[in-house]
Scaffold this motif. Structure first.
Motif, PDB file in Angstrom:
ATOM      1  N   MET A 110      11.005  13.012  -0.777  1.00 31.10           N
ATOM      2  CA  MET A 110       9.611  12.364  -0.251  1.00 31.10           C
ATOM      3  C   MET A 110      10.438  10.913   0.419  1.00 31.10           C
ATOM      4  SD  MET A 110       6.575  10.467  -2.300  1.00 31.10           S
ATOM      5  CE  MET A 110       6.073  11.785  -3.019  1.00 31.10           C
ATOM      6  N   THR A 111       9.915  10.730   1.627  1.00 30.74           N
ATOM      7  CA  THR A 111      10.296   9.708   2.301  1.00 30.74           C
ATOM      8  C   THR A 111       9.805   8.444   1.820  1.00 30.74           C
ATOM      9  OG1 THR A 111       8.526   9.548   3.772  1.00 30.74           O
ATOM     10  CG2 THR A 111      10.388  11.208   4.451  1.00 30.74           C
ATOM     11  N   ARG A 112      10.299   7.118   1.946  1.00 30.47           N
ATOM     12  CA  ARG A 112       9.833   6.026   1.622  1.00 30.47           C
ATOM     13  C   ARG A 112       8.208   5.697   2.303  1.00 30.47           C
ATOM     14  NH1 ARG A 112       9.628   0.447   3.298  1.00 30.47           N
ATOM     15  NH2 ARG A 112       9.935  -1.141   1.651  1.00 30.47           N
ATOM     16  N   ALA A 113       8.273   6.076   3.330  1.00 29.92           N
ATOM     17  CA  ALA A 113       6.739   5.837   3.944  1.00 29.92           C
ATOM     18  C   ALA A 113       5.801   6.737   2.961  1.00 29.92           C
ATOM     19  CB  ALA A 113       6.758   6.262   5.429  1.00 29.92           C
ATOM     20  N   ALA A 114       6.340   8.003   3.029  1.00 34.46           N
ATOM     21  CA  ALA A 114       5.162   8.824   1.961  1.00 34.46           C
ATOM     22  C   ALA A 114       4.945   8.428   0.774  1.00 34.46           C
ATOM     23  CB  ALA A 114       5.785  10.376   2.033  1.00 34.46           C
ATOM     24  N   ALA A 115       5.990   7.733  -0.094  1.00 38.37           N
ATOM     25  CA  ALA A 115       5.796   7.355  -1.229  1.00 38.37           C
ATOM     26  C   ALA A 115       4.917   6.064  -1.225  1.00 38.37           C
ATOM     27  CB  ALA A 115       7.355   6.974  -1.810  1.00 38.37           C
ATOM     28  N   LEU A 116       5.120   5.229  -0.231  1.00 36.36           N
ATOM     29  CA  LEU A 116       4.379   3.838   0.048  1.00 36.36           C
ATOM     30  C   LEU A 116       3.016   4.210   0.261  1.00 36.36           C
ATOM     31  CD1 LEU A 116       6.531   1.606   2.111  1.00 36.36           C
ATOM     32  CD2 LEU A 116       5.927   1.262  -0.201  1.00 36.36           C
ATOM     33  N   TYR A 117       2.805   5.396   1.083  1.00 39.91           N
ATOM     34  CA  TYR A 117       1.188   5.836   1.306  1.00 39.91           C
ATOM     35  C   TYR A 117       0.476   6.328   0.150  1.00 39.91           C
ATOM     36  CZ  TYR A 117       1.447   5.286   6.388  1.00 39.91           C
ATOM     37  OH  TYR A 117       1.232   4.647   7.789  1.00 39.91           O
ATOM     38  N   LEU A 118       1.338   7.171  -0.620  1.00 39.48           N
ATOM     39  CA  LEU A 118       0.675   7.632  -1.983  1.00 39.48           C
ATOM     40  C   LEU A 118       0.358   6.495  -2.780  1.00 39.48           C
ATOM     41  CD1 LEU A 118       3.046  11.040  -2.539  1.00 39.48           C
ATOM     42  CD2 LEU A 118       0.369  10.717  -1.637  1.00 39.48           C
ATOM     43  N   LEU A 119       1.172   5.747  -3.038  1.00 38.76           N
ATOM     44  CA  LEU A 119       0.831   4.503  -4.042  1.00 38.76           C
ATOM     45  C   LEU A 119      -0.180   3.747  -3.588  1.00 38.76           C
ATOM     46  CD1 LEU A 119       4.640   3.382  -4.907  1.00 38.76           C
ATOM     47  CD2 LEU A 119       2.948   4.439  -6.480  1.00 38.76           C
TER      48      LEU A 119
ATOM     49  N   LEU B 138       1.031  -2.989  -0.095  1.00 37.75           N
ATOM     50  CA  LEU B 138       1.763  -1.796  -0.008  1.00 37.75           C
ATOM     51  C   LEU B 138       1.933  -1.151   1.673  1.00 37.75           C
ATOM     52  CD1 LEU B 138       0.855   0.115  -3.341  1.00 37.75           C
ATOM     53  CD2 LEU B 138       3.140  -0.664  -2.755  1.00 37.75           C
ATOM     54  N   LEU B 139       0.760  -1.331   2.076  1.00 37.84           N
ATOM     55  CA  LEU B 139       0.643  -0.962   3.327  1.00 37.84           C
ATOM     56  C   LEU B 139       1.553  -1.862   4.347  1.00 37.84           C
ATOM     57  CD1 LEU B 139      -3.056   0.285   4.249  1.00 37.84           C
ATOM     58  CD2 LEU B 139      -1.070   1.623   3.961  1.00 37.84           C
ATOM     59  N   THR B 140       1.736  -2.994   4.041  1.00 39.81           N
ATOM     60  CA  THR B 140       2.588  -3.913   4.897  1.00 39.81           C
ATOM     61  C   THR B 140       4.194  -3.517   4.697  1.00 39.81           C
ATOM     62  OG1 THR B 140       3.099  -5.563   3.187  1.00 39.81           O
ATOM     63  CG2 THR B 140       1.021  -5.950   4.691  1.00 39.81           C
ATOM     64  N   ARG B 141       4.267  -2.563   3.717  1.00 42.45           N
ATOM     65  CA  ARG B 141       5.848  -2.240   3.303  1.00 42.45           C
ATOM     66  C   ARG B 141       6.274  -0.938   4.277  1.00 42.45           C
ATOM     67  NH1 ARG B 141       7.462  -6.411   3.066  1.00 42.45           N
ATOM     68  NH2 ARG B 141       9.586  -5.705   2.500  1.00 42.45           N
ATOM     69  N   VAL B 142       5.220  -0.268   4.837  1.00 40.69           N
ATOM     70  CA  VAL B 142       5.313   0.975   5.682  1.00 40.69           C
ATOM     71  C   VAL B 142       6.102   0.349   6.970  1.00 40.69           C
ATOM     72  CG1 VAL B 142       4.397   2.738   6.933  1.00 40.69           C
ATOM     73  CG2 VAL B 142       3.650   2.289   4.688  1.00 40.69           C
ATOM     74  N   ASP B 143       7.160   1.161   7.261  1.00 40.08           N
ATOM     75  CA  ASP B 143       7.768   0.841   8.594  1.00 40.08           C
ATOM     76  C   ASP B 143       7.179   1.381   9.766  1.00 40.08           C
ATOM     77  OD1 ASP B 143       9.871  -0.103  10.187  1.00 40.08           O
ATOM     78  OD2 ASP B 143      11.357   1.484   9.922  1.00 40.08           O
ATOM     79  N   ALA B 144       6.514   0.543  10.353  1.00 43.87           N
ATOM     80  CA  ALA B 144       5.533   0.834  11.721  1.00 43.87           C
ATOM     81  C   ALA B 144       5.801  -0.448  12.272  1.00 43.87           C
ATOM     82  CB  ALA B 144       4.274   1.385  11.204  1.00 43.87           C
ATOM     83  N   ALA B 145       5.855   0.078  13.643  1.00 41.57           N
ATOM     84  CA  ALA B 145       5.770  -1.195  14.679  1.00 41.57           C
ATOM     85  C   ALA B 145       4.507  -2.003  14.691  1.00 41.57           C
ATOM     86  CB  ALA B 145       6.218  -0.624  15.911  1.00 41.57           C
TER      87      ALA B 145
ATOM     88  N   LEU C 290      -4.177  15.505   7.212  1.00 43.23           N
ATOM     89  CA  LEU C 290      -2.747  15.321   7.042  1.00 43.23           C
ATOM     90  C   LEU C 290      -1.952  15.692   8.233  1.00 43.23           C
ATOM     91  CD1 LEU C 290      -2.271  16.729   3.422  1.00 43.23           C
ATOM     92  CD2 LEU C 290      -2.216  14.370   4.229  1.00 43.23           C
ATOM     93  N   GLY C 291      -2.452  16.658   8.885  1.00 44.23           N
ATOM     94  CA  GLY C 291      -1.417  17.301  10.283  1.00 44.23           C
ATOM     95  C   GLY C 291      -1.900  15.957  11.192  1.00 44.23           C
ATOM     96  N   GLY C 292      -2.821  15.324  11.378  1.00 48.89           N
ATOM     97  CA  GLY C 292      -2.970  14.279  12.236  1.00 48.89           C
ATOM     98  C   GLY C 292      -2.148  13.087  11.793  1.00 48.89           C
ATOM     99  N   ALA C 293      -2.034  12.749  10.533  1.00 50.25           N
ATOM    100  CA  ALA C 293      -1.378  11.858  10.063  1.00 50.25           C
ATOM    101  C   ALA C 293       0.249  11.791  10.337  1.00 50.25           C
ATOM    102  CB  ALA C 293      -1.387  11.691   8.634  1.00 50.25           C
ATOM    103  N   ALA C 294       0.465  13.094  10.287  1.00 51.32           N
ATOM    104  CA  ALA C 294       2.006  13.600  10.379  1.00 51.32           C
ATOM    105  C   ALA C 294       2.200  13.329  11.980  1.00 51.32           C
ATOM    106  CB  ALA C 294       2.400  15.219  10.078  1.00 51.32           C
ATOM    107  N   VAL C 295       1.426  13.928  12.890  1.00 52.33           N
ATOM    108  CA  VAL C 295       1.583  13.645  14.042  1.00 52.33           C
ATOM    109  C   VAL C 295       1.574  12.102  14.590  1.00 52.33           C
ATOM    110  CG1 VAL C 295       0.360  13.754  16.641  1.00 52.33           C
ATOM    111  CG2 VAL C 295       0.257  15.821  15.041  1.00 52.33           C
ATOM    112  N   ILE C 296       0.943  11.324  14.314  1.00 54.68           N
ATOM    113  CA  ILE C 296       0.947   9.732  14.317  1.00 54.68           C
ATOM    114  C   ILE C 296       2.202   9.361  13.641  1.00 54.68           C
ATOM    115  CG2 ILE C 296       0.082   7.473  13.567  1.00 54.68           C
ATOM    116  CD1 ILE C 296      -2.897   8.926  13.491  1.00 54.68           C
TER     117      ILE C 296
END
Length: 109
Positions: free
Chosen positions: A1-10, A48-55, A96-102
């Motif tokens: 599981m990626t870090r982003a996936a874990a953060l999103y699940l938490l 937790l959302l602030t910890r996701v690596d997104a620009a 989930l497919g849309g989230a994966a695309v994003i």
């Protein structure tokens, strides 16, 4: 599981549990003190959302939306005892497919 996936699940667990605490007080007659852990969980969700690596925050939030939908249905099944039907599952899969695309789209710059 990626870090982003874990953060999103938490984050999803924290948000759903926090919102459920408010629901339980207002709709199920639970005592008002349930609001305190609910508010703390909602604050944890936001942190937790602030910890996701997104620009961009908007992109992180948009991708989270798909995770939230699927996690909400899992909550419904695990905590509330209502099994998702095929339409719930199809809708969650689309989200989930849309989230994966994003999240996974190749981006320049």
């Amino acid at each position: 599981m990626t870090r982003a996936a874990a953060l999103y699940l938490l984050a999803a667990f924290a948000e759903i549990a926090g919102c459920f605490a408010v629901w339980a007080v207002l709709r199920l007659g639970k005592p008002g003190w349930w609001l305190l852990p609910g508010l703390l969980l909602l604050a944890l969700f936001a942190a937790l959302l602030t910890r996701v690596d997104a620009a961009f925050a908007g992109r992180a939030f948009a991708a989270y939306g798909g995770i939230y939908i699927a996690a909400s249905l899992a909550w419904m099944w695990a905590v509330e005892g209502a099994r998702p039907d095929r339409w719930d599952v199809l809708g969650a899969a689309l989200c989930l497919g849309g989230a994966a695309v994003i999240l996974l789209a190749p981006r320049q710059g």
